[in-house]
Design a protein around this motif. Structure first.
Motif, mmCIF file in Angstrom:
data_model
loop_
_atom_site.group_PDB
_atom_site.id
_atom_site.type_symbol
_atom_site.label_atom_id
_atom_site.label_comp_id
_atom_site.label_asym_id
_atom_site.label_seq_id
_atom_site.Cartn_x
_atom_site.Cartn_y
_atom_site.Cartn_z
ATOM 1 N N ASP A 115 114.483 78.903 -51.323
ATOM 2 C CA ASP A 115 113.220 79.268 -50.585
ATOM 3 C C ASP A 115 111.812 78.620 -51.317
ATOM 4 O O ASP A 115 112.013 78.045 -52.379
ATOM 5 C CB ASP A 115 112.941 80.587 -50.564
ATOM 6 C CG ASP A 115 113.658 81.365 -49.620
ATOM 7 O OD1 ASP A 115 113.770 80.862 -48.523
ATOM 8 O OD2 ASP A 115 113.828 82.411 -49.868
ATOM 9 N N ASP A 116 110.806 78.506 -50.562
ATOM 10 C CA ASP A 116 109.580 77.807 -51.155
ATOM 11 C C ASP A 116 109.096 78.491 -52.511
ATOM 12 O O ASP A 116 108.597 77.833 -53.323
ATOM 13 C CB ASP A 116 108.488 78.086 -50.099
ATOM 14 C CG ASP A 116 108.452 76.956 -48.814
ATOM 15 O OD1 ASP A 116 109.558 76.113 -48.977
ATOM 16 O OD2 ASP A 116 108.160 77.567 -47.798
ATOM 17 N N ASP A 117 109.513 79.930 -52.563
ATOM 18 C CA ASP A 117 109.028 80.593 -53.878
ATOM 19 C C ASP A 117 110.230 80.282 -54.922
ATOM 20 O O ASP A 117 110.117 80.801 -56.029
ATOM 21 C CB ASP A 117 109.190 81.927 -53.660
ATOM 22 C CG ASP A 117 110.564 82.662 -53.138
ATOM 23 O OD1 ASP A 117 111.352 82.103 -52.908
ATOM 24 O OD2 ASP A 117 110.333 83.770 -53.034
ATOM 25 N N GLY A 118 111.158 79.354 -54.740
ATOM 26 C CA GLY A 118 112.173 79.128 -55.900
ATOM 27 C C GLY A 118 113.385 79.868 -55.662
ATOM 28 O O GLY A 118 114.386 79.700 -56.513
ATOM 29 N N ARG A 119 113.446 80.887 -55.081
ATOM 30 C CA ARG A 119 114.596 81.637 -54.987
ATOM 31 C C ARG A 119 115.598 81.236 -54.020
ATOM 32 O O ARG A 119 115.221 80.600 -52.985
ATOM 33 C CB ARG A 119 114.090 83.168 -54.532
ATOM 34 C CG ARG A 119 113.324 83.933 -55.440
ATOM 35 C CD ARG A 119 113.124 85.320 -55.244
ATOM 36 N NE ARG A 119 114.373 85.809 -54.731
ATOM 37 C CZ ARG A 119 114.897 87.128 -54.759
ATOM 38 N NH1 ARG A 119 113.932 88.003 -55.517
ATOM 39 N NH2 ARG A 119 115.876 87.581 -54.319
#
Length: 160
Positions: free
Chosen positions: A156-160
């Protein structure tokens, strides 16, 4: 629009909606080869599943059946399918979401994962698989080929 492809000696294939290098293989299966590609309409990266000749010419219902089932799905733990095309030689091509982290199989092949994922990541992956499978079951779909090579890891964009 830059799509990360360089004009060099790579062999290129295309359909009405997708452009891909035959050398950029993301995976191989019994019915198809998956290539890294780009969507012609917006220049975004994607993946194309290029069905083998025998599937296209002898079992043409396989790509259409897969498309009919999955284009209606909308869940963060199920790969998005954009559509189906036919390349210049008449082979069916399925455009789909690109997962840059690769499959769970390729992730587990990395030296840092030689003994499996760290517990927190394992639990997250297991939870995501369970949620995706539950969604499919709610929609009357049974995925009959669950294995690490068919489970993609999306960042995801949040790195998850």
């Amino acid at each position: 629009m830059s799509h990360g492809y360089k004009s060099n000696s790579l062999s290129w294939k295309s359909s009405d909606h997708y452009l891909w290098s035959v050398e950029e293989i993301l995976g191989r299966g019994a019915t198809a080869v998956v290539h890294k590609a780009v969507r012609k309409d917006n220049g975004e990266g994607c993946a194309v599943k290029v069905f083998h000749d025998r599937v296209t010419f002898h079992h043409s219902s396989v790509p259409r059946r897969e498309l009919d089932i999955v284009t209606s799905l909308n869940h963060k733990n199920v790969i998005r399918i954009f559509g189906i095309d036919v390349d210049s030689s008449g082979i069916h091509v399925l455009g789909m979401e690109y997962c840059r982290a690769g499959s769970v199989f390729t992730q587990l092949d990395k030296p840092e994962n030689a003994f499996g994922f760290p517990e927190e990541e394992f639990l997250r992956v297991l939870s995501d698989i369970a949620h995706g499978m539950h969604y499919l079951k709610q929609n009357g779909i049974i995925h009959r080929d669950i294995k690490p090579g068919n489970i993609m890891k999306f960042i995801d964009d949040d790195g998850r």
